[in-house]
Structures are given as C-alpha cells and as structure tokens.
Design an enzyme around this catalytic site. Sequence first.
Site, mmCIF file in Angstrom:
data_model
loop_
_atom_site.group_PDB
_atom_site.id
_atom_site.type_symbol
_atom_site.label_atom_id
_atom_site.label_comp_id
_atom_site.label_asym_id
_atom_site.label_seq_id
_atom_site.Cartn_x
_atom_site.Cartn_y
_atom_site.Cartn_z
ATOM 1 N N ALA A 62 13.269 40.710 96.412
ATOM 2 C CA ALA A 62 12.533 41.828 95.797
ATOM 3 C C ALA A 62 13.112 43.197 96.144
ATOM 4 O O ALA A 62 12.907 44.155 95.409
ATOM 5 C CB ALA A 62 11.060 41.749 96.201
ATOM 6 N N ALA A 63 13.831 43.292 97.270
ATOM 7 C CA ALA A 63 14.386 44.602 97.645
ATOM 8 C C ALA A 63 15.829 44.770 97.169
ATOM 9 O O ALA A 63 16.483 45.752 97.504
ATOM 10 C CB ALA A 63 14.311 44.781 99.156
ATOM 11 N N GLY A 64 16.315 43.810 96.392
ATOM 12 C CA GLY A 64 17.692 43.893 95.890
ATOM 13 C C GLY A 64 17.775 44.749 94.633
ATOM 14 O O GLY A 64 16.781 45.319 94.171
ATOM 15 N N GLY A 71 19.180 33.974 90.518
ATOM 16 C CA GLY A 71 20.210 33.987 91.572
ATOM 17 C C GLY A 71 21.293 32.955 91.312
ATOM 18 O O GLY A 71 20.997 31.815 90.955
ATOM 19 N N ASN A 72 22.515 33.355 91.497
ATOM 20 C CA ASN A 72 23.656 32.476 91.177
ATOM 21 C C ASN A 72 24.033 31.511 92.299
ATOM 22 O O ASN A 72 23.835 31.843 93.455
ATOM 23 C CB ASN A 72 24.870 33.344 90.841
ATOM 24 C CG ASN A 72 24.791 33.829 89.418
ATOM 25 O OD1 ASN A 72 24.408 33.081 88.532
ATOM 26 N ND2 ASN A 72 25.161 35.091 89.188
ATOM 27 N N ASP A 91 23.288 36.479 78.934
ATOM 28 C CA ASP A 91 24.463 36.094 78.136
ATOM 29 C C ASP A 91 24.119 36.141 76.644
ATOM 30 O O ASP A 91 24.916 36.584 75.812
ATOM 31 C CB ASP A 91 24.910 34.688 78.557
ATOM 32 C CG ASP A 91 25.027 34.592 80.063
ATOM 33 O OD1 ASP A 91 25.814 35.367 80.629
ATOM 34 O OD2 ASP A 91 24.291 33.795 80.686
ATOM 35 N N ARG A 114 23.944 39.758 75.651
ATOM 36 C CA ARG A 114 25.309 40.312 75.580
ATOM 37 C C ARG A 114 25.988 39.876 74.280
ATOM 38 O O ARG A 114 26.657 40.685 73.608
ATOM 39 C CB ARG A 114 26.132 39.805 76.770
ATOM 40 C CG ARG A 114 25.782 40.463 78.087
ATOM 41 C CD ARG A 114 26.405 39.719 79.255
ATOM 42 N NE ARG A 114 26.238 40.458 80.501
ATOM 43 C CZ ARG A 114 26.441 39.939 81.708
ATOM 44 N NH1 ARG A 114 26.815 38.670 81.845
ATOM 45 N NH2 ARG A 114 26.275 40.669 82.792
ATOM 46 N N HIS A 159 25.591 29.366 83.126
ATOM 47 C CA HIS A 159 25.741 30.820 83.271
ATOM 48 C C HIS A 159 26.974 31.078 84.132
ATOM 49 O O HIS A 159 26.889 31.271 85.347
ATOM 50 C CB HIS A 159 24.495 31.446 83.902
ATOM 51 C CG HIS A 159 24.740 32.868 84.319
ATOM 52 N ND1 HIS A 159 24.968 33.876 83.412
ATOM 53 C CD2 HIS A 159 24.855 33.443 85.544
ATOM 54 C CE1 HIS A 159 25.197 35.003 84.056
ATOM 55 N NE2 HIS A 159 25.150 34.767 85.348
HETATM 56 P P1 NAX Z 1 21.308 42.020 95.714
HETATM 57 O O1 NAX Z 1 22.249 41.564 96.785
HETATM 58 O O2 NAX Z 1 21.215 43.475 95.399
HETATM 59 O O3 NAX Z 1 19.839 41.547 96.093
HETATM 60 C C1 NAX Z 1 19.533 40.261 96.488
HETATM 61 C C2 NAX Z 1 18.365 40.356 97.444
HETATM 62 O O4 NAX Z 1 17.957 39.027 97.723
HETATM 63 C C3 NAX Z 1 18.718 41.026 98.756
HETATM 64 O O5 NAX Z 1 17.793 42.056 99.005
HETATM 65 C C4 NAX Z 1 18.599 39.896 99.782
HETATM 66 O O6 NAX Z 1 18.102 40.343 101.035
HETATM 67 C C5 NAX Z 1 17.625 38.960 99.096
HETATM 68 N N1 NAX Z 1 17.726 37.556 99.472
HETATM 69 C C6 NAX Z 1 18.827 36.820 99.739
HETATM 70 N N2 NAX Z 1 18.493 35.575 100.078
HETATM 71 C C7 NAX Z 1 17.156 35.504 100.008
HETATM 72 C C8 NAX Z 1 16.224 34.479 100.283
HETATM 73 N N3 NAX Z 1 16.614 33.282 100.699
HETATM 74 N N4 NAX Z 1 14.907 34.737 100.110
HETATM 75 C C9 NAX Z 1 14.514 35.964 99.719
HETATM 76 N N5 NAX Z 1 15.340 36.984 99.477
HETATM 77 C C10 NAX Z 1 16.651 36.760 99.624
HETATM 78 O O7 NAX Z 1 21.650 41.160 94.446
HETATM 79 P P2 NAX Z 1 21.206 41.397 92.919
HETATM 80 O O8 NAX Z 1 22.183 42.291 92.272
HETATM 81 O O9 NAX Z 1 19.774 41.759 92.889
HETATM 82 O O10 NAX Z 1 21.450 39.942 92.323
HETATM 83 C C11 NAX Z 1 20.627 38.852 92.696
HETATM 84 C C12 NAX Z 1 21.212 37.551 92.170
HETATM 85 O O11 NAX Z 1 21.252 37.555 90.755
HETATM 86 C C13 NAX Z 1 22.653 37.286 92.616
HETATM 87 O O12 NAX Z 1 22.746 35.921 93.004
HETATM 88 C C14 NAX Z 1 23.457 37.526 91.360
HETATM 89 O O13 NAX Z 1 24.663 36.813 91.362
HETATM 90 C C15 NAX Z 1 22.497 37.026 90.322
HETATM 91 N N6 NAX Z 1 22.732 37.434 88.920
HETATM 92 C C16 NAX Z 1 22.434 36.543 87.951
HETATM 93 C C17 NAX Z 1 22.551 36.838 86.602
HETATM 94 C C18 NAX Z 1 22.192 35.842 85.550
HETATM 95 O O14 NAX Z 1 22.397 36.166 84.384
HETATM 96 N N7 NAX Z 1 21.676 34.650 85.843
HETATM 97 C C19 NAX Z 1 23.087 38.154 86.177
HETATM 98 C C20 NAX Z 1 22.976 39.211 87.219
HETATM 99 C C21 NAX Z 1 23.251 38.757 88.632
HETATM 100 O O15 NAX Z 1 24.642 38.720 88.821
#
Ligand code: NAX
Length: 328
Positions: free
Chosen positions: A12-14, A132-133, A161, A164, A189
């Site tokens: 949530a803070a990401g 998340g990826n 996607d 886009r 994805h």
């Molecule tokens: P950020 O690194 O800005 O934020 C991720 C947040 O998740 C961080 O605050 C971290 O502390 C937290 N986190 C990590 N592990 C956790 C856990 N086990 N439990 C709770 N919180 C946890 O990344 P952000 O840019 O927000 O991207 C998040 C994810 O989306 C990444 O894996 C990214 O690759 C993926 N994406 C997926 C897309 C899709 O189309 N499916 C597109 C956008 C993005 O690339």
Amino acid sequence: MKAPIRVAVTGAAGQIGYSLLFRIASGEMLGKDQPVILQMLELPMEKAQAALKGVMMELEDCAFPLLAGMVGTDDPMVAFKDADVALLVGARPRGPGMERKDLLLENAKIFTVQGKALNAVASRDVKVLVVGNPANTNAYIAMKSAPDLNPKNFTAMLRLDHNRALSQLAGKTGKPVGDIRRLIVWGNHSPTMYPDYRFATIDGASVKDAIADEAWNKDVFIPKVGKRGAAIIEARGLSSAASAANAAIDHIRDWLLGSNGEWVTMGVPSDGSYGIPEGVMYGFPVVTRDGRYDIVQGLDIDAFSRERMDFTLAELEEERAGVADLLQ
Ligand code: NAX
C-alpha cells in the site's frame, strides 16, 4: 446507504498503492454510492510502516465521504480479514544479480503466505486481483494456496496490456480509443503476451481491415505493447504506476459491476478453452457481469495466433514448473 465493501491492498505504501488508494476511496472503482473500508498491508520494516502511516494520514486529509474505515498492518491475517476484494500489489522486485528463478521463488513464498491468509480469513467470495510480478504465476500460487476459496476468484492483471494495446490501435487508425471493441491480450503479463486485434472493431468496422498491414502487426504493434513496460522505465526512471493503478481499477470495476457485454482481458485460471491447459493463469477475453466472468468462446485461432498463444503458454508452464516444489 449501502454496507461498506472491504478492500484489501498490499504494497500500500508503494508507487502503485499511492496512485490506487485515493481513487478507490473516491468511489472510482466500486461506484460513487459505495462506501469502502481500506485494509492496507505493508512489510513490517520501520520505513515501510512509517510510509504507510503517511499514506493513511493523507487519505484522512482527503475527507472522502465514501471512506468508511481504514486499517494499516503488517499482518496478512489482519489485512485480509473479511475482505471482499483483495488487490495484491506488493511483491519482491528483482534485486541486483538476482536470477529470474530466484525472483519467482521469492515471490512464490509471499503469495503462498498471502493465499493461505486469504483462505483463512477473507470473505468466502473474495475477488482477488494480483498485480505484483510475475503476476500470472503469483496469482496461480495464491489460488493453489487457498483451497477453500473458489479458484475462479483468483485473477491476474493483463488490463494494463489491454489498455496499452487499445491506445496503440487508436493512434494507428486515428479513431477514438473509446470506439474500439473486442480486443484481446492472450497469455502472460510479460513480453511474450499476444495482443490480438483480429476480431476488433471500430464503429462496427474491422480494425484488421482498416490497418491492413500484417508487417505492422508483427514488427511494430506486438513488440511495442509487449515492451511498453520497459519503455516507461527507460523514460521515467521508474516503472508504470498511475497506468497500472488505473488498469487495476478498470479490472475490478468491470468484474464487479459488469462490462456491459464488452470484451475485457483478464488473467484467469483456464477452463481448457482454446487448448490452454486447465488451471493455467492465462490472459483471455472475458465478458463480465455481477461478479462473474465468462471466457469468450468460439473464436477462430489461425496458425500465427496458435504459435503466439503457445509461446506465451510455454513461458507460463515453465514458471509453474519452477515453483511446483513449493506447492506440494
Ligand atoms: P513499489 O516497489 O513502489 O511498491 C511495492 C510495495 O510493496 C513496497 O512498498 C513494498 O514495501 C511492498 N511489499 C513488498 N512485499 C510485500 C509483502 N510481502 N507484503 C506487503 N507489502 C509488500 O512497486 P510498485 O511500482 O508499486 O509495483 C508493485 C508491483 O506491481 C511490482 O511487482 C511490479 O512489477 C508490478 N507491476 C505489475 C503490472 C501489471 O500489469 N501486472 C504493471 C505495473 C507493475 O510493474
């Protein structure tokens, strides 16, 4: 006033969280008359929890009339308690020197824990979207870790996607993006995905006929959509965030409120349609209504499409094999 819907958001803070939470709280995802309770999960580390507190303070400062409550926690059992919707955004990013296989395994651990927690405490009809990826495989792991929940309620995000691809087609044809229907993104994805406009229409006319350029399809459109995430990182120095949050909102809104007969792309567990083995979390065209989705049936798959669909499937099968031990 309707009863509030509980929406759990991890990470949530990401970046994505920051673009997502405020729109959910303002009613853009579930409707302008639908109160929500946000249940936000972050890592236990001090920095992550402090950042989450800051986000919650800002949510408070918006005084959203629809925000009926907030929970911030580092415990999945608290975040997912009675959740009606769960947006699994937080994931382990690839660190320096980390192999793809290690990334898969690190994420597999996270999504096993979260799948089990959903299984234990979420609403029995919780709708789960994994962002998340690697999104498809993470969604597959969460689904497999939650045997008491309906597997159909676990989905992966391919909507970014899809969006886009829509914009690329609008640019190419010079038509408004809102007039394009029946687009598909098949598969994973990842850059192996197959955006497919063979059935797409603009104002009822065929997009394929309007473009009439197979080379553009193969050499420009497909690679451009597949590599768009990398192009954003190159340009912005950060990965897509606002567009990813927007796609997550589109995905959940259409799933819960319906797509009005339109096709949308969702990563869903295959039911065997189009020769994709049952259970594989694969991007399909679906039509949604009242919290259900149905895979669009009966589409003709030509040789080129078969090849592309099998190519992205092979990658998903490989990812699935890479985490099989963890799911024993
Ligand atoms: P950020 O690194 O800005 O934020 C991720 C947040 O998740 C961080 O605050 C971290 O502390 C937290 N986190 C990590 N592990 C956790 C856990 N086990 N439990 C709770 N919180 C946890 O990344 P952000 O840019 O927000 O991207 C998040 C994810 O989306 C990444 O894996 C990214 O690759 C993926 N994406 C997926 C897309 C899709 O189309 N499916 C597109 C956008 C993005 O690339």
